[in-house]
Design a protein around this motif. Structure first.
Motif, short mmCIF file in Angstrom:
data_model
loop_
_atom_site.label_atom_id
_atom_site.label_comp_id
_atom_site.label_asym_id
_atom_site.label_seq_id
_atom_site.Cartn_x
_atom_site.Cartn_y
_atom_site.Cartn_z
N GLU A 84 39.81 -8.77 -28.66
CA GLU A 84 38.80 -7.64 -28.53
C GLU A 84 37.53 -8.15 -29.37
OE1 GLU A 84 37.89 -3.08 -30.85
OE2 GLU A 84 39.97 -3.74 -30.84
N VAL A 85 36.32 -7.77 -28.61
CA VAL A 85 35.17 -8.18 -29.22
C VAL A 85 34.70 -7.30 -30.27
CG1 VAL A 85 32.60 -8.58 -28.76
CG2 VAL A 85 34.33 -9.26 -27.14
N VAL A 86 34.81 -7.67 -31.47
CA VAL A 86 34.47 -6.54 -32.61
C VAL A 86 32.85 -6.37 -32.74
CG1 VAL A 86 34.68 -6.33 -35.07
CG2 VAL A 86 36.32 -7.37 -33.86
N SER A 87 31.96 -7.34 -32.90
CA SER A 87 30.46 -7.51 -32.91
C SER A 87 29.78 -8.65 -32.35
CB SER A 87 30.09 -7.18 -34.17
OG SER A 87 30.40 -8.19 -35.15
N THR A 88 28.51 -8.44 -32.04
CA THR A 88 27.86 -9.73 -31.29
C THR A 88 26.35 -9.73 -32.03
OG1 THR A 88 28.88 -9.29 -29.54
CG2 THR A 88 26.94 -10.54 -29.30
N GLY A 89 26.10 -11.02 -32.52
CA GLY A 89 24.65 -11.13 -33.17
C GLY A 89 23.94 -12.14 -32.08
N HIS A 90 22.44 -12.02 -32.22
CA HIS A 90 21.99 -12.80 -31.60
C HIS A 90 20.97 -13.72 -32.29
CE1 HIS A 90 22.82 -10.72 -27.86
NE2 HIS A 90 23.04 -9.57 -28.52
N GLY A 91 20.66 -14.93 -31.87
CA GLY A 91 19.77 -16.00 -32.72
C GLY A 91 19.08 -16.79 -31.84
N VAL A 92 18.41 -17.58 -32.42
CA VAL A 92 17.62 -18.73 -31.59
C VAL A 92 18.07 -20.02 -32.09
CG1 VAL A 92 15.63 -17.26 -31.23
CG2 VAL A 92 15.66 -18.53 -32.99
N GLN A 93 17.89 -21.10 -31.31
CA GLN A 93 18.15 -22.40 -31.69
C GLN A 93 17.18 -23.13 -31.50
OE1 GLN A 93 20.42 -25.39 -29.29
NE2 GLN A 93 21.88 -24.85 -30.71
N LEU A 94 16.54 -23.91 -32.44
CA LEU A 94 15.22 -24.60 -32.47
C LEU A 94 15.58 -26.10 -32.65
CD1 LEU A 94 14.41 -21.81 -34.36
CD2 LEU A 94 12.34 -22.19 -33.30
N VAL A 95 14.70 -26.95 -32.17
CA VAL A 95 14.93 -28.55 -32.23
C VAL A 95 13.38 -29.23 -32.76
CG1 VAL A 95 16.93 -28.74 -30.62
CG2 VAL A 95 14.48 -28.67 -29.98
N ALA A 225 23.87 -16.49 -29.14
CA ALA A 225 24.52 -15.27 -29.56
C ALA A 225 26.10 -15.82 -30.04
CB ALA A 225 24.75 -14.24 -28.46
N PHE A 226 26.60 -14.78 -30.78
CA PHE A 226 28.10 -15.32 -31.18
C PHE A 226 28.58 -13.83 -31.13
CE2 PHE A 226 25.85 -14.08 -35.10
CZ PHE A 226 26.63 -13.37 -35.77
N SER A 227 29.98 -13.96 -31.05
CA SER A 227 30.75 -12.78 -31.26
C SER A 227 31.91 -12.98 -32.09
CB SER A 227 31.45 -12.26 -29.85
OG SER A 227 30.37 -12.24 -28.92
#
Length: 241
Positions: A84-95, A225-227
């Motif tokens: 079950e997916v409990v929560s999801t967060g969003h981000g950015v990846q920079l190089v 994003a991560f879950s």
């Protein structure tokens, strides 16, 4: 905020940096079961699958964490059966594309003896998860004022050829003095000396941090994003070859 994405293609090692780190330079910190891995639980809270579309990887993750266990993985729109997916967060990846990396004579190397101060600063500034043994993942540098730790940055995920700069934070009473920039440049100098390239992550909503990183030479590579997922099955599925 204006962001320009670069290098965004599905086969890049940074698309699954935790897996690349746990099966590469950070293998000594890994607990692994087949196609799933996680950091030792007092080191970092991250889990990784070799392929989120492979049911065998989810079975291996279930065996790794046990019934009812939770795991932070790359975002999935629909979890495998028994999850079950409990929560999801969003981000950015920079190089790093044009960062001026340089050592800072005012920065000190932090170690296990500094962990209580590090945890206190992290608790007050919330740059992201930091656990008692996170300091072992790489070089962590700090700036002190009158003996007190007031700013911090260091190395976290370590895929081959890359090192993530993380835990960038400054005591609220000392912001606006460029301390974070100094530490990011100093940590990057050590990364570059190993022949590696710095990268970092930020919450998608943290416009100030993203703006700062862009201004000193980082460029958006991709949105991330991560879950947080929970194993709801009674037992792990049997691995198939």
């Amino acid at each position: 905020m204006s962001l320009t994405s670069i290098d965004a293609h599905s086969s890049h090692i940074l698309d699954n940096p935790a897996w690349a780190a746990l099966t590469g330079p950070h293998a000594r910190f890994a607990e692994r079961h087949g196609r799933a891995a996680r950091y030792q639980q007092d080191v970092a809270p991250f889990h990784a699958l070799c392929d989120e579309d492979d049911p065998r990887a989810w079975a291996d993750l279930a065996a790794l964490i046990g019934p009812g266990g939770t795991a932070a993985v790359r975002s999935v729109t629909e979890a495998a059966a028994g999850w079950e997916v409990v929560s999801t967060g969003h981000g950015v990846q920079l190089v790093d594309t044009s960062l001026r990396a340089e050592h800072d004579p005012g920065a000190v190397r932090l170690g296990p003896d500094d962990v209580p101060e590090i945890l206190d600063l992290v608790a007050r500034t919330e740059p992201g998860p930091y656990l008692p043994r996170t300091v072992e993942l790489g070089a962590y540098l700090g700036i002190r004022y009158q003996g007190r730790l007031i700013a911090l940055a260091g190395e976290r995920l370590h895929p081959p050829g890359w090192t993530e700069i993380s835990a960038v934070c400054t005591d609220p009473a000392h912001r606006g003095r460029g301390l974070a920039t100094r530490l990011v440049r100093a940590v990057a100098a050590g990364i570059r000396e190993r022949g590696e390239r710095p990268f970092l992550h930020a919450a998608a909503t943290n416009a100030n941090a993203i703006r700062l990183y862009e201004s000193i030479g980082f460029t958006l590579r991709r949105h991330t994003a991560f879950s947080l997922v929970q194993h709801t099955g009674a037992a792990a599925l049997e691995e198939t070859a």
